[in-house]
Design a protein around this motif. Structure first.
Motif, PDB file in Angstrom:
ATOM      1  N   MET A 219       0.927  -1.247   0.044  1.00  0.00           N
ATOM      2  CA  MET A 219       0.098  -0.011  -0.022  1.00  0.00           C
ATOM      3  C   MET A 219       0.905   1.198   0.014  1.00  0.00           C
ATOM      4  SD  MET A 219      -2.927  -1.207   2.857  1.00  0.00           S
ATOM      5  CE  MET A 219      -4.499  -0.291   2.200  1.00  0.00           C
ATOM      6  N   ALA A 220       0.386   2.382  -0.715  1.00  0.00           N
ATOM      7  CA  ALA A 220       1.080   3.572  -0.961  1.00  0.00           C
ATOM      8  C   ALA A 220       0.228   4.459  -1.167  1.00  0.00           C
ATOM      9  CB  ALA A 220       2.234   3.343  -1.854  1.00  0.00           C
ATOM     10  N   ILE A 221       0.800   5.822  -0.678  1.00  0.00           N
ATOM     11  CA  ILE A 221      -0.192   7.010  -1.229  1.00  0.00           C
ATOM     12  C   ILE A 221       0.654   7.592  -2.322  1.00  0.00           C
ATOM     13  CG2 ILE A 221      -0.911   9.380  -0.426  1.00  0.00           C
ATOM     14  CD1 ILE A 221      -2.026   6.893   1.180  1.00  0.00           C
ATOM     15  N   GLY A 222      -0.121   7.691  -3.499  1.00  0.00           N
ATOM     16  CA  GLY A 222       0.603   8.237  -4.830  1.00  0.00           C
ATOM     17  C   GLY A 222      -0.515   8.251  -5.673  1.00  0.00           C
ATOM     18  N   GLY A 223       0.004   8.543  -6.906  1.00  0.00           N
ATOM     19  CA  GLY A 223      -1.029   8.893  -8.109  1.00  0.00           C
ATOM     20  C   GLY A 223      -1.754   7.610  -8.505  1.00  0.00           C
TER      21      GLY A 223
ATOM     22  N   LEU B 150      -3.821   0.280  -2.700  1.00  0.00           N
ATOM     23  CA  LEU B 150      -3.036  -0.986  -3.211  1.00  0.00           C
ATOM     24  C   LEU B 150      -2.399  -0.811  -4.510  1.00  0.00           C
ATOM     25  CD1 LEU B 150      -5.592  -3.639  -2.222  1.00  0.00           C
ATOM     26  CD2 LEU B 150      -3.428  -3.272  -1.336  1.00  0.00           C
ATOM     27  N   ALA B 151      -1.082  -0.967  -4.720  1.00  0.00           N
ATOM     28  CA  ALA B 151      -0.178  -0.604  -5.680  1.00  0.00           C
ATOM     29  C   ALA B 151      -0.429  -1.557  -6.692  1.00  0.00           C
ATOM     30  CB  ALA B 151       1.186  -0.472  -5.482  1.00  0.00           C
ATOM     31  N   HIS B 152      -0.496  -2.878  -6.442  1.00  0.00           N
ATOM     32  CA  HIS B 152      -0.586  -3.948  -7.434  1.00  0.00           C
ATOM     33  C   HIS B 152      -2.006  -4.530  -7.633  1.00  0.00           C
ATOM     34  CE1 HIS B 152       3.689  -3.181  -6.783  1.00  0.00           C
ATOM     35  NE2 HIS B 152       3.788  -3.821  -5.648  1.00  0.00           N
TER      36      HIS B 152
END
Length: 520
Positions: free
Chosen positions: A228-232, A306-308
């Motif tokens: 998990m990450a905060i981003g575009g 969720l990045a993936h």
């Protein structure tokens, strides 16, 4: 707000209509075998893998699968039926939830949108995805319990606990309680039940974080499946989910891949713009239009970072927010008497009976939406890939597993067999395509994952002591009486031979044509 009592006849009619609609749209799931992770859960139920209690989704792995295995064994149809029954139960609870605030027709319109939405395809075609509808079954029971009177309100806590132990995304459920109470102006900072629900969800989230069950800490955190990450990517996820929610028409859907989908960004922006404009309309606000949008975002909060992972079936709960918006819009169009607003229950003074026209309109819209869902789901289910394979991984790997296990069952393997899966045709196919033949090809990986690294074989064919996937024939196996080679094609069909027999074939046909013929 005083609750609306849903009568038995009304509930029976809703259940009958739901059963018919789900059979038309998602009944195709009954044709398919187990797929991918299903074998892992079934192996735990059979004792081939340890069945340990962890905070990570134990209700499905330690409850649903052992129960169904005790009832149905390894027959897949009862598992699919159970999945559809759970979904139908969620729909009835969702209808009951909407009926607390709306008349029959708007509530039914919103429920119909959710019940047969094509985005629910994987959740209902893949048995392992049972944790999604099962979690929302418990979540809606918790929401209904929280609206009860007296000590019964505290039943919301055990229902929420079951939801959390079914799927971790239930941590957002207490926020839905707070949002609903805030919308109808009944939120109190001294109300102990919502406070206890928030505390329970927070404690569960802390438990998961302390045990790092998703492996999101440490040097390999970025590679974790649940990183998990905060981003575009969060904007891309939101626009994809919003786009999939509204672009669900057979005439406009161009793909169904599970990834951030720029092709539906325009639909996503349009949905957000439409909701923003509607928020200015008093009639829509009274019906819960703003609450519907808030529900959609709140239910998505656990998966937006969720990045993936960007999956259609993550829309299962958020779509209930769209149902709110549809009910609010129908109530606004229908006029007085259609909604039970936050300012008071029941029809407005002077409201006239609407007659049969709303029911006729509802029947037409529901029938059209059901037909659309059936067409699109059938298209997803049957869309071809290459050489008879299916584009959808769930169905494709169910078919591969069924073919492979049927051929192995017919081979009459002796007890204690060590089975080696080998596909020279898949390796050669990859080499001819210019790929690195030293690496596992997609075709090999597809069959291996369909059989869950051979676990499915040990589960279904107990004579097999060990199953493994190899990329070359080992002449030393000719001395081992317990070794058999399963020479397979990319569609899962295969033939079985002793190592010595296979070696003789290879000597006579060094071009590997015979192993290819063996697998036909």
């Amino acid at each position: 707000m005083a609750p609306t009592r849903v009568r038995g006849v009304e509930l029976a009619v809703a259940a009958a209509v739901l059963a018919a609609g789900l059979a038309v749209v998602f009944g195709g799931a009954l044709r398919y075998y187990f797929s991918q992770d299903d074998f892992q859960h079934l192996a735990r139920a059979a004792g081939l893998l340890p069945a340990l209690f962890t905070p990570y989704r134990p209700v499905a792995s330690l409850g649903f699968f052992p129960l169904l295995r005790a009832i149905a064994g390894l027959a897949p149809v009862p598992y699919h039926v159970a999945s559809l029954v759970v979904h139908a139960s969620v729909c009835l609870l969702a209808y009951g939830w909407l009926r607390r605030f709306h008349a029959v027709v708007p509530a039914a319109a919103g429920t119909a949108w959710f019940a047969v939405h094509p985005a629910l395809y994987t959740a209902l075609y893949w048995v392992s995805a049972i944790n999604v509808p099962l979690m929302w079954l418990f979540a809606l029971l918790a929401l209904h319990a929280e609206r009860a009177r007296g000590p019964r309100r505290w039943l919301a806590l055990p229902w929420l606990a079951l939801a959390l132990l079914t799927r971790e995304t239930a941590v957002a459920v207490p926020l839905l309680v707070l949002a609903t109470r805030a919308w109808e102006r009944s939120l109190s900072p001294r109300d102990p039940v919502p406070i206890a629900m928030v505390a329970l969800a927070a404690a569960y989230a802390a438990w998961l974080a302390a045990l790092d069950v998703f492996g999101v800490r440490g040097g390999s955190a970025a590679a974790s499946a649940y990183h998990m990450a905060i981003g575009g990517h969060m904007i891309g996820n939101l626009l994809s989910y919003a786009g999939w929610a509204v672009n669900a028409f057979a005439a406009t859907v161009r793909g169904f891949s599970d990834a951030i989908d720029p092709d539906v960004f325009a639909w996503g922006w349009a949905a957000l713009a439409l909701w923003s404009l509607g928020a200015w309309r008093p009639a829509l606000r009274r019906g819960g239009w703003i609450l519907g949008g808030a529900w959609f975002v709140i239910a998505l909060l656990p998966v937006l970072p969720l990045a993936h992972h960007t999956y259609h079936y993550y829309l299962y709960g958020p779509l209930l927010g769209v149902s709110w918006c549809i009910a609010a819009a129908w109530s606004a169009v229908a006029g007085p008497g259609a909604a039970r607003s936050a300012t008071g229950p029941g029809p407005s003074a002077g409201a006239r009976p609407a007659g049969r026209a709303p029911l006729v309109a509802l029947a037409a819209v529901a029938a059209l939406w059901t037909w659309n869902g059936a067409v699109l789901v059938h298209s997803i289910e049957t869309h071809p890939f290459v050489d008879g394979l299916r584009a959808d991984a769930t169905v494709d790997r169910a078919l591969i597993a069924q073919r492979a296990l049927a051929d192995l069952s017919a081979a009459g393997l002796p007890d204690g067999t060590v089975l080696k899966f080998w596909s020279p045709t898949a390796i050669e196919r990859d080499r001819e395509a210019g790929h690195d033949a030293a690496r596992e090809s997609y075709w090999e990986q597809n069959v291996r994952e369909a059989l869950f690294d051979g676990l499915a074989v040990r589960l279904v064919i107990p004579q097999v002591r060990r199953a493994e996937f190899v990329r070359a024939f080992a002449p030393s196996d000719t001395a081992a009486a317990d070794v058999r080679y399963a020479v397979y094609r990319i569609d899962g069909t295969l033939g079985v031979a002793r190592a010595g027999e296979l070696q003789s074939m290879l000597r006579e046909h060094p071009d590997a044509a015979v192993p290819g013929a063996l697998s036909r």
